[in-house]
Design an enzyme around this catalytic site. Structure first.
Site, short mmCIF file in Angstrom:
data_model
loop_
_atom_site.label_atom_id
_atom_site.label_comp_id
_atom_site.label_asym_id
_atom_site.label_seq_id
_atom_site.Cartn_x
_atom_site.Cartn_y
_atom_site.Cartn_z
N ASP A 1 0.80 -1.16 -0.03
CA ASP A 1 0.12 -0.15 -0.01
C ASP A 1 0.69 1.22 -0.01
O ASP A 1 1.53 1.55 0.85
CB ASP A 1 -0.81 -0.07 1.07
CG ASP A 1 -1.88 1.08 1.19
OD1 ASP A 1 -1.94 1.78 0.17
OD2 ASP A 1 -2.46 1.60 2.22
N ASP B 1 0.26 8.41 -7.58
CA ASP B 1 -0.11 7.13 -6.75
C ASP B 1 -0.15 5.75 -7.48
O ASP B 1 -0.90 5.61 -8.42
CB ASP B 1 -1.64 7.32 -5.87
CG ASP B 1 -2.02 6.16 -5.33
OD1 ASP B 1 -1.18 5.53 -4.45
OD2 ASP B 1 -3.14 5.94 -5.18
#
Length: 485
Positions: free
Chosen positions: A138, A358
């Site tokens: 993550d 991201d």
């Protein structure tokens, strides 16, 4: 949980010998990121996903994950701003290189997606002797944790189903709890949700970590040794004193994974810990998301190859402002050579906007003012083509015309404030959504909102994060691991 575009099988092996040796003597560790849709995940029954039946189902799964992740990013950054937790990047980015050497860690990554935390799984070996787990990778969190049993006390509580695998801390000779009375607990781990309770000085430093989809984990912090393979498959490498979470209670949707690998920017995140041992740099290269499964993505720690340095552009990397995310300073967007009329506040990280990269988001999400202007400019030369009769979630403008010619798609350029430009291939923003269907691959983030540069926009480029010099490098690449390093 919000788990997005990349699932990363992370075979991590780092040894003190490798850290202290000069580059070229011992092979550096290699990490492979495997996309959620990769057949390789079927090798790990606990995290197996049903592969999409076709391209449209694949895109729908990716979009579902993106929507969940954008909510997580928005809420996290809004909360961060509200609390005023803006930390100086110098606290975690300026570290010396051992013996002045230039070590490199290399990690292969394959194409995939999920519903919120990130889009890669990693095969993670921790403890002495090593115990193997499959973690969600993550980029939006800085806590690395596994389901854990310590002194026979940390069994699942509150009637929760026992996890598939647990880390047995008592079986590891290198497991060391972090005392709640230590500065590490009171200061360094404060932003990782360490708790203030400290009944005795040697009580382990506890955490109560919440994800913005409502998922939560509780446990305590420890330092441990992580082991992984290297480029030379005959050798293993070990990374010592890695901060990990020993989770004894978890509530939420972790897709049966054994835990989470925190790759966000934070003092104790795995990304920062590994990067400071390898020239304060890490990089990744993402292949086309529709590539065959035998094409690999890579996550590397250390200096980039000379081949890419020659072609690399650089821009400012903003660290410590929007933790745990990596931000850049954008000045505008041009399409077909014309700058879009977008309010400057769209790009200001200290206001309501700002731009982050991201790898866990598939699409690129633009703040509404930029989205409206960009889509209008892209649509204009495509009006002659037949439009799809319905929208595909946030993909509002799609075409199912056999005459569609990518040559008619105008060039999108992202302009950075220091003069650098990012020119992605057209297939990175006009994407294949189904057989014979192409869509303008931007989504609206609303307003106020952060702009998020997703992994499809980043594909076919090498991205280097220089944490010491606050610099982002990028260069076109085939992401061929063997030819790069």
């Amino acid at each position: 949980m919000t788990i997005i575009s990349l699932f990363l099988i992370f075979t991590l092996s780092l040894s003190r010998k490798a850290f202290l040796a000069s580059a070229g003597k011992d092979p550096p560790p290699r990490f492979e990121l495997i996309h959620r849709h990769s057949p390789q995940l079927s090798e790990h029954e606990a995290t197996a996903y049903s592969p999409p039946k076709n391209l449209s189902e694949r895109i729908r799964q990716l979009i579902d994950g993106d929507i969940a992740r954008q909510e997580m990013i928005s809420r996290r950054l809004e909360d961060r701003r509200r609390r005023g937790r803006i930390r100086k990047a110098s606290e975690i980015s300026h570290h010396r290189t051992f013996n002045g050497t230039s070590n490199i860690v290399k990690i292969p990554l394959r194409s995939g997606a999920d519903r919120g935390l990130g889009q890669y799984f990693v095969s993670f070996r921790v403890g002495s002797p090593p115990q193997k787990f499959v973690l969600i990778a993550d980029t939006g969190s800085d806590l690395t944790w596994m389901h854990c049993n310590h002194k026979g006390e940390n069994c699942p509580k509150d009637g929760l189903t026992p996890p598939n695998r647990m880390f047995h801390a008592d079986a590891s000779s290198t497991f060391k709890t972090i005392p709640c009375s230590s500065r590490t607990c009171k200061v360094d781990l404060q932003d990782t949700f360490s708790l203030s309770m400290c009944p005795t000085p040697v009580t382990p430093c506890a955490y109560d970590y919440s994800y913005f989809d409502g998922s939560k984990v509780r446990g305590f912090f420890a330092n441990e040794t992580v082991t992984a393979g290297s480029i030379d498959r005959r050798k293993k490498v070990r990374l010592k004193e890695v901060t990990v979470g020993c989770t004894d209670w978890a509530n939420g949707n972790f897709h049966n994974a054994d835990g989470v690998l925190g790759l966000g920017f934070g003092k104790n995140s795995f990304a920062a810990t590994a990067a400071k041992l390898f020239d304060n740099k890490f990089s990744y290269c993402l292949v086309d998301h529709l590539s065959p499964s035998n094409f690999a993505n890579f996550l590397n720690f250390g200096n980039t190859s000379k081949q890419h340095i020659q072609n690399m552009q650089h821009t400012q990397l903003i660290l410590g402002e929007l933790n745990p995310f990596y931000a850049v300073n954008v000045s505008g967007i041009s399409i077909a050579g014309k700058m879009l009329n977008v309010p400057p506040e769209m790009w200001h990280i200290h206001g309501a906007g700002g731009v982050i990269l991201d790898s866990g988001t598939t699409l690129t999400f633009l703040g509404e003012p930029a989205y409206a202007a960009a889509v209008a400019a892209l649509r204009a030369p495509l009006e002659k083509y037949k439009k799809l009769g319905h929208v595909l979630g946030p993909l509002r403008f799609c075409y199912n015309d056999p005459r569609f010619d990518m040559a008619d798609v105008p060039q999108f350029v992202l302009h950075f404030a220091d003069g650098a430009k990012f020119v992605p291939p057209k297939k990175s923003y006009v994407i294949d959504a189904d057989v014979g269907v192409k869509c303008i691959g931007f989504a609206s983030a609303g307003w106020p909102a952060n702009t998020v540069i997703g992994n499809i926009m980043q594909q076919n480029h090498l991205w280097e994060f220089d944490l010491a010099n606050h610099r982002l490098g990028y260069a076109p690449s085939t992401c061929d691991f063997h030819s790069q390093f």
